[in-house]
Design a protein around this motif. Structure first.
Motif, PDB file in Angstrom:
ATOM      1  N   ASP A  79       0.828  -1.217   0.000  1.00  0.00           N
ATOM      2  CA  ASP A  79       0.000   0.000   0.000  1.00  0.00           C
ATOM      3  C   ASP A  79       0.859   1.262   0.000  1.00  0.00           C
ATOM      4  OD1 ASP A  79      -2.338  -1.560   0.071  1.00  0.00           O
ATOM      5  OD2 ASP A  79      -2.252  -1.679   2.257  1.00  0.00           O
ATOM      6  N   GLY A  80       1.974   1.211  -0.721  1.00  0.00           N
ATOM      7  CA  GLY A  80       2.851   2.371  -0.839  1.00  0.00           C
ATOM      8  C   GLY A  80       3.784   2.589   0.340  1.00  0.00           C
ATOM      9  N   ALA A  81       3.649   1.797   1.380  1.00  0.00           N
ATOM     10  CA  ALA A  81       4.480   1.973   2.574  1.00  0.00           C
ATOM     11  C   ALA A  81       5.556   0.887   2.627  1.00  0.00           C
ATOM     12  CB  ALA A  81       3.633   1.907   3.836  1.00  0.00           C
ATOM     13  N   LEU A  82       6.722   1.276   3.097  1.00  0.00           N
ATOM     14  CA  LEU A  82       7.810   0.316   3.289  1.00  0.00           C
ATOM     15  C   LEU A  82       7.527  -0.489   4.550  1.00  0.00           C
ATOM     16  CD1 LEU A  82      10.583  -0.768   2.411  1.00  0.00           C
ATOM     17  CD2 LEU A  82      11.620   1.020   3.814  1.00  0.00           C
ATOM     18  N   ARG A  83       7.359  -1.802   4.379  1.00  0.00           N
ATOM     19  CA  ARG A  83       7.047  -2.687   5.511  1.00  0.00           C
ATOM     20  C   ARG A  83       8.292  -3.387   6.050  1.00  0.00           C
ATOM     21  NH1 ARG A  83       2.539  -0.388   6.766  1.00  0.00           N
ATOM     22  NH2 ARG A  83       0.886  -0.652   5.245  1.00  0.00           N
ATOM     23  N   ALA A  84       9.257  -3.657   5.163  1.00  0.00           N
ATOM     24  CA  ALA A  84      10.481  -4.342   5.605  1.00  0.00           C
ATOM     25  C   ALA A  84      11.602  -4.069   4.608  1.00  0.00           C
ATOM     26  CB  ALA A  84      10.248  -5.842   5.719  1.00  0.00           C
ATOM     27  N   HIS A  85      12.812  -4.075   5.127  1.00  0.00           N
ATOM     28  CA  HIS A  85      14.030  -3.925   4.321  1.00  0.00           C
ATOM     29  C   HIS A  85      14.972  -5.052   4.741  1.00  0.00           C
ATOM     30  CE1 HIS A  85      17.928  -1.391   3.555  1.00  0.00           C
ATOM     31  NE2 HIS A  85      17.854  -2.447   2.768  1.00  0.00           N
ATOM     32  N   TYR A  86      15.319  -5.904   3.770  1.00  0.00           N
ATOM     33  CA  TYR A  86      16.234  -7.011   4.022  1.00  0.00           C
ATOM     34  C   TYR A  86      17.556  -6.735   3.329  1.00  0.00           C
ATOM     35  CZ  TYR A  86      11.940  -9.375   5.357  1.00  0.00           C
ATOM     36  OH  TYR A  86      10.743  -9.707   5.958  1.00  0.00           O
ATOM     37  N   VAL A  87      18.651  -6.992   4.029  1.00  0.00           N
ATOM     38  CA  VAL A  87      19.989  -6.949   3.429  1.00  0.00           C
ATOM     39  C   VAL A  87      20.403  -8.401   3.280  1.00  0.00           C
ATOM     40  CG1 VAL A  87      22.376  -6.223   3.676  1.00  0.00           C
ATOM     41  CG2 VAL A  87      20.530  -4.728   4.472  1.00  0.00           C
ATOM     42  N   MET A  88      20.438  -8.862   2.032  1.00  0.00           N
ATOM     43  CA  MET A  88      20.676 -10.271   1.748  1.00  0.00           C
ATOM     44  C   MET A  88      22.110 -10.481   1.290  1.00  0.00           C
ATOM     45  SD  MET A  88      17.092 -11.057  -0.179  1.00  0.00           S
ATOM     46  CE  MET A  88      17.560  -9.982  -1.515  1.00  0.00           C
ATOM     47  N   VAL A  89      22.795 -11.370   1.981  1.00  0.00           N
ATOM     48  CA  VAL A  89      24.173 -11.709   1.641  1.00  0.00           C
ATOM     49  C   VAL A  89      24.154 -13.024   0.872  1.00  0.00           C
ATOM     50  CG1 VAL A  89      26.462 -12.211   2.554  1.00  0.00           C
ATOM     51  CG2 VAL A  89      25.004 -10.529   3.710  1.00  0.00           C
ATOM     52  N   ALA A  90      24.649 -12.980  -0.366  1.00  0.00           N
ATOM     53  CA  ALA A  90      24.688 -14.185  -1.201  1.00  0.00           C
ATOM     54  C   ALA A  90      25.921 -15.008  -0.846  1.00  0.00           C
ATOM     55  CB  ALA A  90      24.718 -13.795  -2.675  1.00  0.00           C
ATOM     56  N   VAL A  91      25.706 -16.301  -0.631  1.00  0.00           N
ATOM     57  CA  VAL A  91      26.768 -17.223  -0.237  1.00  0.00           C
ATOM     58  C   VAL A  91      26.845 -18.344  -1.273  1.00  0.00           C
ATOM     59  CG1 VAL A  91      27.546 -18.829   1.567  1.00  0.00           C
ATOM     60  CG2 VAL A  91      26.353 -16.722   2.206  1.00  0.00           C
ATOM     61  N   THR A  92      28.030 -18.587  -1.807  1.00  0.00           N
ATOM     62  CA  THR A  92      28.188 -19.719  -2.722  1.00  0.00           C
ATOM     63  C   THR A  92      28.047 -21.007  -1.928  1.00  0.00           C
ATOM     64  OG1 THR A  92      30.576 -19.796  -2.437  1.00  0.00           O
ATOM     65  CG2 THR A  92      29.747 -18.508  -4.294  1.00  0.00           C
ATOM     66  N   CYS A  93      27.379 -21.977  -2.511  1.00  0.00           N
ATOM     67  CA  CYS A  93      27.185 -23.265  -1.842  1.00  0.00           C
ATOM     68  C   CYS A  93      27.396 -24.391  -2.841  1.00  0.00           C
ATOM     69  CB  CYS A  93      25.771 -23.369  -1.270  1.00  0.00           C
ATOM     70  SG  CYS A  93      25.393 -22.164   0.021  1.00  0.00           S
ATOM     71  N   ALA A  94      28.056 -25.437  -2.380  1.00  0.00           N
ATOM     72  CA  ALA A  94      28.256 -26.633  -3.198  1.00  0.00           C
ATOM     73  C   ALA A  94      27.193 -27.656  -2.821  1.00  0.00           C
ATOM     74  CB  ALA A  94      29.648 -27.204  -2.956  1.00  0.00           C
ATOM     75  N   TRP A  95      26.533 -28.212  -3.825  1.00  0.00           N
ATOM     76  CA  TRP A  95      25.530 -29.237  -3.605  1.00  0.00           C
ATOM     77  C   TRP A  95      26.211 -30.487  -3.059  1.00  0.00           C
ATOM     78  CZ3 TRP A  95      24.993 -33.968  -6.345  1.00  0.00           C
ATOM     79  CH2 TRP A  95      23.815 -34.673  -6.068  1.00  0.00           C
ATOM     80  N   LEU A  96      25.643 -31.066  -2.000  1.00  0.00           N
ATOM     81  CA  LEU A  96      26.157 -32.309  -1.429  1.00  0.00           C
ATOM     82  C   LEU A  96      25.250 -33.486  -1.761  1.00  0.00           C
ATOM     83  CD1 LEU A  96      27.344 -31.155   2.122  1.00  0.00           C
ATOM     84  CD2 LEU A  96      28.738 -31.552   0.073  1.00  0.00           C
ATOM     85  N   GLU A  97      23.942 -33.328  -1.461  1.00  0.00           N
ATOM     86  CA  GLU A  97      23.004 -34.411  -1.745  1.00  0.00           C
ATOM     87  C   GLU A  97      21.573 -33.925  -1.658  1.00  0.00           C
ATOM     88  OE1 GLU A  97      23.662 -37.460   1.155  1.00  0.00           O
ATOM     89  OE2 GLU A  97      22.674 -36.331   2.740  1.00  0.00           O
ATOM     90  N   GLY A  98      20.696 -34.702  -2.270  1.00  0.00           N
ATOM     91  CA  GLY A  98      19.271 -34.435  -2.200  1.00  0.00           C
ATOM     92  C   GLY A  98      18.731 -33.791  -3.453  1.00  0.00           C
ATOM     93  N   GLU A  99      17.469 -34.086  -3.715  1.00  0.00           N
ATOM     94  CA  GLU A  99      16.738 -33.435  -4.799  1.00  0.00           C
ATOM     95  C   GLU A  99      15.721 -32.497  -4.161  1.00  0.00           C
ATOM     96  OE1 GLU A  99      17.357 -33.436  -8.031  1.00  0.00           O
ATOM     97  OE2 GLU A  99      19.101 -34.668  -7.543  1.00  0.00           O
ATOM     98  N   PRO A 100      15.489 -31.351  -4.776  1.00  0.00           N
ATOM     99  CA  PRO A 100      14.643 -30.343  -4.147  1.00  0.00           C
ATOM    100  C   PRO A 100      13.183 -30.756  -3.989  1.00  0.00           C
ATOM    101  CG  PRO A 100      15.291 -29.659  -6.366  1.00  0.00           C
ATOM    102  CD  PRO A 100      16.022 -30.918  -6.063  1.00  0.00           C
ATOM    103  N   LEU A 101      12.674 -30.480  -2.814  1.00  0.00           N
ATOM    104  CA  LEU A 101      11.276 -30.693  -2.480  1.00  0.00           C
ATOM    105  C   LEU A 101      10.850 -29.481  -1.657  1.00  0.00           C
ATOM    106  CD1 LEU A 101       8.819 -32.574  -2.536  1.00  0.00           C
ATOM    107  CD2 LEU A 101       9.682 -33.609  -0.442  1.00  0.00           C
ATOM    108  N   ALA A 102       9.926 -28.703  -2.164  1.00  0.00           N
ATOM    109  CA  ALA A 102       9.523 -27.456  -1.513  1.00  0.00           C
ATOM    110  C   ALA A 102       8.983 -27.708  -0.112  1.00  0.00           C
ATOM    111  CB  ALA A 102       8.480 -26.738  -2.359  1.00  0.00           C
ATOM    112  N   ALA A 103       9.416 -26.881   0.819  1.00  0.00           N
ATOM    113  CA  ALA A 103       8.959 -26.947   2.201  1.00  0.00           C
ATOM    114  C   ALA A 103       9.075 -25.547   2.808  1.00  0.00           C
ATOM    115  CB  ALA A 103       9.808 -27.945   2.993  1.00  0.00           C
ATOM    116  N   ASP A 104       8.694 -25.409   4.049  1.00  0.00           N
ATOM    117  CA  ASP A 104       8.775 -24.147   4.780  1.00  0.00           C
ATOM    118  C   ASP A 104       8.018 -23.074   4.005  1.00  0.00           C
ATOM    119  OD1 ASP A 104       9.537 -22.708   7.030  1.00  0.00           O
ATOM    120  OD2 ASP A 104      11.377 -21.988   6.114  1.00  0.00           O
ATOM    121  N   ASP A 105       8.679 -21.990   3.585  1.00  0.00           N
ATOM    122  CA  ASP A 105       7.967 -20.926   2.872  1.00  0.00           C
ATOM    123  C   ASP A 105       8.212 -20.944   1.362  1.00  0.00           C
ATOM    124  OD1 ASP A 105      10.581 -20.051   2.987  1.00  0.00           O
ATOM    125  OD2 ASP A 105      10.081 -18.006   3.583  1.00  0.00           O
TER     126      ASP A 105
END
Length: 138
Positions: A79-105
């Motif tokens: 509604d035109g108002a700032l509700r939140a500001h996130y500062v996101m730090v990108a981290v490189t990650c190496a895949w170890l195991e598992g196939e993606p299955l959506a969970a949490d949010d």
């Protein structure tokens, strides 16, 4: 009462060959768009531990965090108002195991070819450039 402050968060940029792991977000900011698994850093948690935890919680995929390589801002406006500001730090990650299955949010989770990100219109801002930077950095 203190003024609202930016919230520190991480993005787990998980590479597997020429693919990167993406999730479709259920919550703002960027609800409905595809981006990297991630979220708020817990008190006393390192960037790497937060990236590994968020990836596991949102997708079930296990990864090993590497280095932080970029920082981005995300603003949640309503509604035109700032509700939140996130500062996101990108981290490189190496895949170890598992196939993606959506969970949490996450509504969905899937591997996406990095080469195909340029033509997608359903991703959060900077997904393509961050994926390419992670590949070059890592």
């Amino acid at each position: 009462m203190s003024a609202p402050r930016p919230v520190p968060a991480v993005l787990a940029v998980i590479l597997r060959g020429e693919e990167v792991l993406l999730v479709r977000r259920a919550n703002p900011p960027d609800a409905g768009l595809w981006g990297f698994p991630g979220g708020k850093i817990e008190l006393g948690e390192t960037l790497g531990a937060a990236a590994e935890r968020e990836a596991r919680e949102e997708t079930g995929v296990r990864c090993r965090a590497g280095a932080a390589f970029a920082a981005l801002d995300a603003f949640h406006r309503e509604d035109g108002a700032l509700r939140a500001h996130y500062v996101m730090v990108a981290v490189t990650c190496a895949w170890l195991e598992g196939e993606p299955l959506a969970a949490d949010d996450a509504l969905e989770a899937a591997w996406a070819p990095i080469a195909g990100l340029a033509v997608r219109t359903d991703t959060s801002a900077d997904v393509e450039s961050v994926a390419h930077a992670a590949r070059a950095f890592g």
